[in-house]
Design an enzyme around this catalytic site. Structure first.
Site, short mmCIF file in Angstrom:
data_model
loop_
_atom_site.label_atom_id
_atom_site.label_comp_id
_atom_site.label_asym_id
_atom_site.label_seq_id
_atom_site.Cartn_x
_atom_site.Cartn_y
_atom_site.Cartn_z
CB CYS A 36 -0.90 -0.08 1.08
SG CYS A 36 0.15 0.07 2.84
CG HIS A 98 2.94 -0.75 12.36
ND1 HIS A 98 3.79 -1.05 12.54
CD2 HIS A 98 2.34 -1.56 11.52
CE1 HIS A 98 4.21 -2.10 11.34
NE2 HIS A 98 2.96 -2.14 10.79
CG HIS A 148 -1.41 -4.19 15.82
ND1 HIS A 148 -1.01 -2.98 15.28
CD2 HIS A 148 -1.22 -5.33 14.92
CE1 HIS A 148 -0.78 -3.34 14.16
NE2 HIS A 148 -0.80 -4.38 13.87
CD GLU A 150 -3.16 1.06 13.13
OE1 GLU A 150 -2.93 0.46 12.24
OE2 GLU A 150 -4.33 1.74 13.04
CB SER A 247 -3.15 -6.71 12.01
OG SER A 247 -4.48 -6.55 11.84
#
Ligand code: 0CN
Ligand code: SF4
Length: 336
Positions: A36, A98, A148, A150, A247
């Site tokens: 991305c 993240h 996680h 993030e 994830s």
């Protein structure tokens, strides 16, 4: 939640590539898949930082959650650390895609580190939302996976206002101060369907729950899920290329299974594909997570070709053109 416009989901039955071994065998290749805009930017940030400052440079956590990317950068002189206190005073440290909490920025400043922030702008957007709603004294329900990086970074923007909701099963544990002032936000790389289910349950409990100002689950996560959903009902097997701690990659396996794939597995490399998975299989779907270099997908396609899966049909559900500019201090040359 926006949905991508199907561009080419017409999937035709294949006659195979001609040999007896390959008759009826085909690959459906999801498009979009792989890198991305945020990952592309983060990886290039590390490469450009190495060029500019020379090895070694430090990266806090994995720059993106992909084993191959991390190992390749390590070979080029990157030292990955868990926390900034492992970085020598005054050295260069890159923060991962993240994102990090303000506490991490503070501890880096206290050690006089030269920080370069590769946080994806779409993660930064969620940080801004958390700050804004905390300033307005909302209870913020942050949907995401416990532990996680993030969510640790986002929650760290407003620890007194944020509580983590780790999926539909966690909804019952939520308590709020004022039911008329509650908003949900989310991690960028969740399953869209599962998140909508979590929100539905939250709203049953808190009918005036507010939605985020814009989608927090990012365009790349959404697009990859839409593409895998389009091909999954046709697939005997869906192979997702990606790492276990990614994830968005793990979600693609779940989405494939929920959308009707007979089986689905996550692999880092072609060599991890168990040949038994291919027994009796005619249609294999292939996709990859947002942190996965295309060369790894190529490896899986080459391996499949050797097993008679030479007919590769794209399943295209969106075109992605987004590009993020590099952090300011690295913006000396134009990007590809
Ligand atoms: O695999 P990633 O590095 O991260 P998660 O899917 O685990 O969040 O992909 C890039 C995503 C970001 C931010
Ligand atoms: Fe940014 Fe989404 Fe990519 Fe994460 S997956 S780096 S939020 S674009």
């Amino acid at each position: 939640m926006s949905t991508a416009i199907p561009l080419n989901v017409g999937i035709t039955r294949s006659a195979g590539a001609g040999t007896t071994e390959s008759v009826g065998k085909r690959v459906l290749l999801a498009e979009p898949r792989g890198y991305c805009a945020g990952v592309d930017r983060a990886v290039e940030t590390v490469e450009k930082s190495l060029e500019k400052h020379g090895a070694p440079i430090y990266v806090r956590k994995e720059i993106v959650h992909n084993r191959h990317v991390v190992e390749t950068l390590r070979e080029q002189g990157v030292i990955f650390v868990d926390e900034t206190d492992e970085v020598p005073e005054g050295a260069v440290v890159v923060f991962s895609a993240h994102g990090v909490s303000p506490a991490v920025h503070e501890s880096a400043a206290a050690r006089n580190l030269h920080t370069i922030d590769a946080t994806c702008p779409l993660v930064t957007k969620v940080h801004q939302e958390a700050k804004r709603f905390a300033r307005d004294d909302y209870d913020i329900l942050l949907i995401g996976h416990e532990g996680h990086e993030e969510v640790e970074g986002t929650a760290g923007e407003a620890p007194d206002h944020v509580q983590l909701v780790d999926g539909p099963a966690s909804v019952d544990k939520v308590t709020v101060r004022d039911e008329s002032k509650v908003i949900w936000l989310s991690q960028t790389t969740l399953s869209v369907d599962e998140t909508m289910e979590t929100v539905r349950r939250l709203r049953e409990r808190f009918p005036t729950l507010q939605d985020p100002p814009s989608d927090d689950i990012c365009y790349a996560t959404q697009n990859r899920q839409v593409a895998v959903k389009a091909m999954a009902p046709e697939c005997d097997l869906v192979i997702v290329v990606g790492s276990r701690n990614s994830s968005n990659s793990v979600r693609l396996v779940e989405v494939a299974l929920n959308a009707g794939a007979k089986a689905s597995y996550l692999v880092d490399y072609a060599r991890e594909v168990d040949q038994a998975w291919l027994d009796g299989v005619s249609t294999v779907g292939i996709t990859s997570g947002a942190s996965v270099p295309e060369i790894l997908v190529r490896g899986v396609l080459d391996m499949l070709e050797e097993h008679g899966f030479a007919d590769v049909q794209p399943v295209t559900t969106a075109n992605e053109t987004l590009v993020f500019s590099l952090p300011r201090e690295l913006r000396t040359t134009t990007r590809r």
